[in-house]
Design a protein around this motif. Structure first.
Motif: not given
Length: 264
Positions: A86-92, A123-133
């Motif tokens: 368990a760990a956070r996804v380390r993006r802002p 911003r949501r688009l960028v965050e979605a990219g972080w989730l896809a990664a």
């Protein structure tokens, strides 16, 4: 069979200067008995052991991550499921994203719980990219992305829905040209190969999750903002995906919970 649920409970189940809805939230969770629960808008849950007390009340172990700018999110796990990591996804993220991997008979299952930026489509688009990664980096091919994505889906005509919103809230769902509907975050997740479980399993049902009958505000006009996305291998194990509407969820939050069953 595993039961999973995602739910934005609105400001920790307590309205500033108003109603305390947390007992009602807990009653819904206790009645549904999800094995895995993604919760958003957990204001105050990171103080005074509240997350642990809530977890104990519903018989689940909480894995909470504090927010960068907004409110915490969490994944709760019901024993006897065993947590591998368990760990956070380390993006802002504006709010946060949590990652929990559990052991199942079908192999390791990773749950990503997220709450995307409510104000900016870019911003949501960028965050979605972080989730896809984060999905690509997950252990194994069984990954579930759950949460309030604050984004309309690209496969629906939203013209009437947006026309009913006051202008400040309408702008949250439009591109910078002021005309094009902002659906890019959901489209990016679909382009990454993820399956929208509600769209796949409940055709013909718009799956509207906000507002609730008695808990909504002017920022919603009958919208699908909450999602369960699965990798193709996990989607093949999904048997249902339903928005939970009843007398309790009508009042417990401004969002309805979204639930799914997985054959694993």
């Amino acid at each position: 069979m595993l039961r999973v649920m995602t739910w934005n409970i609105r400001t920790g189940g307590r309205d500033p200067g108003g109603a305390d809805r947390l007992d009602l939230v807990l009653r819904v969770v206790a009645a549904q008995r999800p094995d895995l629960l993604a919760l958003q808008e957990l204001r105050g849950f990171d103080r005074a052991g509240l997350a642990q007390r809530v977890g104990t009340a519903v018989g689940m172990r909480p894995y909470l991550v504090r927010s960068w700018f907004g409110q915490p999110v969490a994944v709760l796990v019901r024993p006897p499921l065993r947590v591998r990591a368990a760990a956070r996804v380390r993006r802002p993220f504006h709010h946060a994203a949590q990652r929990v991997t559990v052991e199942t008979d079908a192999g390791p299952l990773t749950v990503l719980a997220a709450h995307l930026d409510p104000y900016s489509g870019t911003r949501r688009l960028v965050e979605a990219g972080w989730l896809a990664a984060a999905v690509r980096r997950a252990s194994g091919d069984l990954v579930l992305l759950a949460g309030d994505l604050n984004t309309l889906d690209p496969g629906t005509d939203h013209t009437d829905r947006l026309a009913r919103l006051p202008d400040p809230y309408r702008r949250r769902h439009l591109r910078r040209d002021g005309r094009t509907v902002e659906t890019r975050a959901v489209a990016r997740l679909a382009a990454a190969g993820l399956v929208d479980l509600h769209a796949a399993l409940t055709p013909g049902d718009p799956g509207l999750t906000a507002p609730t009958r008695h808990g909504g505000g002017v920022e919603f006009s009958g919208m699908r903002l909450d999602y369960l996305f699965a990798t193709p291998a996990l989607a093949r194990l999904a048997r249902s995906c339903t928005v939970l509407r009843d007398a309790d969820t009508d009042r417990a939050s401004d969002h309805y919970p979204l639930t799914a069953t997985l054959l694993m």
